[in-house]
Design a protein around this motif. Structure first.
Motif, mmCIF file in Angstrom:
data_model
loop_
_atom_site.group_PDB
_atom_site.id
_atom_site.type_symbol
_atom_site.label_atom_id
_atom_site.label_comp_id
_atom_site.label_asym_id
_atom_site.label_seq_id
_atom_site.Cartn_x
_atom_site.Cartn_y
_atom_site.Cartn_z
ATOM 1 N N TRP A 179 76.278 12.052 39.864
ATOM 2 C CA TRP A 179 75.133 11.642 39.044
ATOM 3 C C TRP A 179 74.251 12.842 38.709
ATOM 4 C CZ3 TRP A 179 75.666 6.868 37.289
ATOM 5 C CH2 TRP A 179 76.426 5.967 38.026
ATOM 6 N N LEU A 180 74.034 13.695 39.705
ATOM 7 C CA LEU A 180 73.225 14.890 39.467
ATOM 8 C C LEU A 180 73.886 15.789 38.424
ATOM 9 C CD1 LEU A 180 72.269 15.741 43.166
ATOM 10 C CD2 LEU A 180 70.789 14.708 41.426
ATOM 11 N N ARG A 225 74.254 17.915 32.843
ATOM 12 C CA ARG A 225 74.982 18.154 31.596
ATOM 13 C C ARG A 225 74.254 17.581 30.385
ATOM 14 N NH1 ARG A 225 81.550 17.716 32.545
ATOM 15 N NH2 ARG A 225 81.670 19.300 34.196
ATOM 16 N N LEU A 226 73.538 16.492 30.607
ATOM 17 C CA LEU A 226 72.740 15.906 29.517
ATOM 18 C C LEU A 226 71.403 16.608 29.362
ATOM 19 C CD1 LEU A 226 73.350 12.075 30.111
ATOM 20 C CD2 LEU A 226 74.256 13.465 28.230
ATOM 21 N N GLY A 227 71.021 17.412 30.356
ATOM 22 C CA GLY A 227 69.736 18.099 30.323
ATOM 23 C C GLY A 227 68.564 17.180 30.590
ATOM 24 N N VAL A 228 68.775 16.180 31.455
ATOM 25 C CA VAL A 228 67.714 15.217 31.759
ATOM 26 C C VAL A 228 67.458 15.189 33.260
ATOM 27 C CG1 VAL A 228 68.185 13.790 29.741
ATOM 28 C CG2 VAL A 228 69.368 13.296 31.891
ATOM 29 N N ASP A 229 66.281 14.706 33.634
ATOM 30 C CA ASP A 229 65.901 14.546 35.027
ATOM 31 C C ASP A 229 66.512 13.243 35.551
ATOM 32 O OD1 ASP A 229 64.639 14.079 37.456
ATOM 33 O OD2 ASP A 229 62.622 14.501 36.721
ATOM 34 N N PRO A 230 67.264 13.273 36.654
ATOM 35 C CA PRO A 230 67.834 12.030 37.183
ATOM 36 C C PRO A 230 66.794 10.946 37.441
ATOM 37 C CG PRO A 230 68.745 13.925 38.332
ATOM 38 C CD PRO A 230 67.641 14.445 37.459
ATOM 39 N N ALA A 231 65.575 11.347 37.770
ATOM 40 C CA ALA A 231 64.517 10.377 38.027
ATOM 41 C C ALA A 231 64.104 9.626 36.760
ATOM 42 C CB ALA A 231 63.310 11.061 38.649
ATOM 43 N N ARG A 232 64.512 10.143 35.617
ATOM 44 C CA ARG A 232 64.219 9.472 34.344
ATOM 45 C C ARG A 232 65.484 8.843 33.756
ATOM 46 N NH1 ARG A 232 59.207 11.393 32.009
ATOM 47 N NH2 ARG A 232 60.050 11.173 29.910
ATOM 48 N N CYS A 233 66.452 8.587 34.639
ATOM 49 C CA CYS A 233 67.698 7.940 34.236
ATOM 50 C C CYS A 233 67.840 6.592 34.922
ATOM 51 C CB CYS A 233 68.906 8.800 34.625
ATOM 52 S SG CYS A 233 69.009 10.387 33.765
ATOM 53 N N VAL A 234 68.478 5.670 34.223
ATOM 54 C CA VAL A 234 68.892 4.401 34.810
ATOM 55 C C VAL A 234 70.401 4.445 34.964
ATOM 56 C CG1 VAL A 234 69.106 1.917 34.431
ATOM 57 C CG2 VAL A 234 66.947 3.071 33.938
ATOM 58 N N ALA A 235 70.868 4.183 36.180
ATOM 59 C CA ALA A 235 72.302 4.185 36.461
ATOM 60 C C ALA A 235 72.802 2.750 36.585
ATOM 61 C CB ALA A 235 72.583 4.949 37.751
ATOM 62 N N SER A 255 78.803 -0.868 46.377
ATOM 63 C CA SER A 255 77.782 -0.449 47.340
ATOM 64 C C SER A 255 77.676 1.070 47.410
ATOM 65 C CB SER A 255 78.100 -1.021 48.726
ATOM 66 O OG SER A 255 77.988 -2.417 48.719
ATOM 67 N N ASN A 256 78.812 1.752 47.495
ATOM 68 C CA ASN A 256 78.773 3.205 47.551
ATOM 69 C C ASN A 256 78.250 3.806 46.260
ATOM 70 O OD1 ASN A 256 79.568 3.643 50.180
ATOM 71 N ND2 ASN A 256 81.742 3.853 49.692
ATOM 72 N N GLY A 257 78.558 3.170 45.143
ATOM 73 C CA GLY A 257 78.038 3.647 43.872
ATOM 74 C C GLY A 257 76.534 3.506 43.782
ATOM 75 N N VAL A 258 76.006 2.374 44.227
ATOM 76 C CA VAL A 258 74.557 2.167 44.233
ATOM 77 C C VAL A 258 73.887 3.184 45.154
ATOM 78 C CG1 VAL A 258 72.721 0.574 44.899
ATOM 79 C CG2 VAL A 258 74.692 -0.273 43.609
ATOM 80 N N ARG A 259 74.458 3.375 46.333
ATOM 81 C CA ARG A 259 73.896 4.367 47.267
ATOM 82 C C ARG A 259 73.882 5.757 46.630
ATOM 83 N NH1 ARG A 259 77.837 1.630 51.072
ATOM 84 N NH2 ARG A 259 76.610 0.057 52.211
ATOM 85 N N SER A 260 74.955 6.076 45.953
ATOM 86 C CA SER A 260 75.101 7.388 45.322
ATOM 87 C C SER A 260 74.049 7.617 44.245
ATOM 88 C CB SER A 260 76.508 7.496 44.715
ATOM 89 O OG SER A 260 76.659 8.661 43.961
ATOM 90 N N ALA A 262 70.570 7.885 45.679
ATOM 91 C CA ALA A 262 70.374 9.173 46.343
ATOM 92 C C ALA A 262 70.121 10.291 45.343
ATOM 93 C CB ALA A 262 71.591 9.514 47.202
ATOM 94 N N ALA A 263 70.630 10.128 44.125
ATOM 95 C CA ALA A 263 70.391 11.117 43.073
ATOM 96 C C ALA A 263 69.003 10.988 42.463
ATOM 97 C CB ALA A 263 71.448 10.979 41.982
ATOM 98 N N GLY A 264 68.308 9.900 42.790
ATOM 99 C CA GLY A 264 66.971 9.680 42.253
ATOM 100 C C GLY A 264 66.921 8.766 41.053
#
Length: 219
Positions: free
Chosen positions: A146-147, A152-162, A167-172, A175-177
């Protein structure tokens, strides 16, 4: 504010988790290993190198990790050549989301399967960045992929919606913010700790609307 929406592939756009399970279960049985009750949950989110080593080591498959990876991915590629199991309306949801935000794809699938799935579904052009955990140091639940996609997109992970299903994907993603929208697969429900990490939990991918994305970002 949302700068980008980052999607997982398996279980979110393509209903491939049951196919992965079927292929790997058969492979383990064929090569002298023993499938464990928690194996599928443990495998979900692992990178190719990680799950190949797990099958070869912990499950007792009589092949090297390199052979496991090559042979299992070859069978998955053969399956995809016959049919890519697109989740109903997932392609329309991706295109609708792309009208509002930049998109990234963070997947545990091998790069060749990501390309096959996106080509088959006509979604290759929707994503500004795509990445497999093959190309990161660690698979999910580590945040690496995710980081890297956000970078690569040039964006802050904290300003992204994943958007994730496992369960492991959500945790991942958490964890990236990222703020996480969870769309759990009916056969693989979220663990309680993972569900608590999600800003929003949806019953199906077609419930992912721009309003939901914005709500997740504000939660």
């Amino acid at each position: 504010m949302v700068d980008a929406v980052l999607f997982d592939l398996d279980g979110v756009i393509v209903d491939s988790e049951p196919v992965w399970e079927e292929v790997r279960r058969a492979y383990v049985a064929e090569h002298g290993g023993t499938w464990q009750p928690d194996t599928q949950r443990r495998l979900m989110g692992m990178s190719t190198g990680e799950w190949a080593a797990y099958l070869s080591g912990e499950l007792g498959v009589d092949r090297t990790a390199e052979q496991v990876a090559t042979e299992v991915v070859a069978e998955m590629t053969r399956r995809y050549a016959q049919r890519v199991p697109l989740i109903d309306d997932a392609d329309a949801v991706v295109r609708r989301t792309a009208e509002r935000w930049r998109l990234g794809l963070a997947s545990s699938s091998p790069t060749r399967l990501i390309a096959a799935a996106l080509d088959a579904t006509g979604l290759a052009g929707a994503f500004g960045a795509t990445l497999s955990t093959e190309e990161t140091a660690r698979g999910k639940p580590a945040p690496d992929v995710w980081l890297a996609v956000a970078a690569r997109l040039g964006v802050d992970p904290a300003r992204c919606v994943a958007v994730e299903d496992s369960s492991n994907g959500v945790r991942s993603a958490a964890a990236a913010g990222c703020r996480v929208v969870a769309v759990p697969h009916g056969s693989y429900p979220l663990d309680p700790d993972a569900e608590k990490l999600a800003a929003v939990v949806l019953p199906s991918i077609d419930a992912l609307t721009p309003d939901v994305v914005e709500r997740a970002a504000c939660t």
